[in-house]
Design an enzyme around this catalytic site. Structure first.
Site, PDB file in Angstrom:
ATOM      1  CB  CYS A 116    -109.885   8.042 -69.153  1.00 17.85           C
ATOM      2  SG  CYS A 116    -111.061   8.932 -68.112  1.00 17.85           S
ATOM      3  CG  HIS A 120    -111.207  10.764 -72.946  1.00 16.99           C
ATOM      4  ND1 HIS A 120    -110.076  11.369 -73.433  1.00 16.99           N
ATOM      5  CD2 HIS A 120    -110.891  10.302 -71.706  1.00 16.99           C
ATOM      6  CE1 HIS A 120    -109.106  11.287 -72.534  1.00 16.99           C
ATOM      7  NE2 HIS A 120    -109.570  10.631 -71.477  1.00 16.99           N
TER       8      HIS A 120
END
Length: 207
Positions: A182, A169
Site C-alpha cells: 500500500c 491509507h
C-alpha cells in the site's frame, strides 16, 4: 494493617489521577510561521499556518526534503533552510487535462496534478522489498473510511483502493518503503487526500 491500606489507596489514586508524563506544548514562533507559508507556496501542504510546529509541519518538511534529495527527518536544519530559498522543481509524468495523482517510488512522494500542474506534494511510504507497490496506471475504486486488512489483521484509516488490495491509507511515513504494498500517507493529511480521490481518479505509479 489500616496504615498499609491507606498507603495502597493513595498509591492507586496517584496512579490514575496524577499525570505520569509531561506533554510538551508545541513550539510557536514567527520563524515557524514563515516556514509554513513558504512550504505552502511551494505546494507542500502543512495544515494551518499558525506558527506552531507539529505533525503537519513535520510531514510537509519531510516531503520537501525528499523532493530536494535531503535526509527526510522533518527537522529544519541548515541544508533544508538553504533549499527553501532555491528549491527543486518537480514535473509531472503526465500533463493530461483534469486531476490525477502520481506516486514517485524513487523519491517516496505523492504528487497531486491538475491540468498538468503539480498542486500538492505529500510524503509517502510505499511497499518494502518483496512487497513493492506495483508500477503502472490505475484507477481509484473502492473507498472505505476504516478498512479492515484481512491478511495483516489491521485497520487502514481512509483507504482508497486502486489496484486490488493496494490502497492509499493513513500511516507513518517516517520510514521509507515500509508497507506491504500500500501507499501510506501522513495521518495529518489522510482525510483531505481521501476526499480528493474520487472513484475513477487516475493513479500513476512510477518506478
Amino acid at each position: 494493617m489500616k496504615a498499609r491500606l491507606i498507603l495502597l489507596v493513595a498509591a492507586l489514586v496517584a496512579m490514575f489521577i496524577l499525570p505520569t508524563t509531561a506533554v510538551a506544548a508545541p513550539r510557536c514562533d514567527d520563524k515557524t510561521a514563515a516556514v509554513q507559508e513558504r512550504l505552502s507556496e511551494l505546494h507542500f501542504p502543512g495544515g494551518v499556518v499558525d506558527g506552531c510546529s507539529g505533525p503537519s509541519t513535520k510531514a510537509a518538511l519531510q516531503a520537501f526534503q525528499k523532493a530536494n534529495g535531503l535526509s527526510a527527518d522533518g527537522v529544519l536544519g541548515p541544508k533544508t533552510r538553504a533549499a527553501l530559498d532555491a528549491p527543486a522543481t518537480l514535473k509531472p509524468v503526465s500533463r493530461k487535462p483534469g486531476l490525477h495523482v502520481e506516486v514517485d517510488r524513487s523519491r517516496q512522494l505523492l504528487l497531486v496534478v491538475e491540468d498538468g500542474t503539480v498542486e500538492r506534494i505529500y510524503s509517502v511510504s510505499t511497499g518494502k522489498q518483496g512487497y513493492e507497490t506495483p508500477a503502472g496506471t490505475f484507477k481509484v475504486g473502492r473507498k472505505e473510511l476504516r478498512s479492515w486488512s484481512v491478511p495483516y489483521m489491521v485497520w487502514l484509516p481512509y483507504a482508497s483502493y486502486f489496484n486490488g488490495g493496494v490502497a492509499f491509507h493513513a500511516g507513518t511515513t517516517d520510514v521509507e518503503r515500509a508497507s506491504h504494498g500500500c501507499v501510506r500517507v501522513p495521518a495529518a493529511f489522510a482525510r483531505e487526500l481521501y476526499d480528493l480521490l474520487e472513484p475513477g481518479t487516475t493513479v500513476i505509479v512510477t518506478r
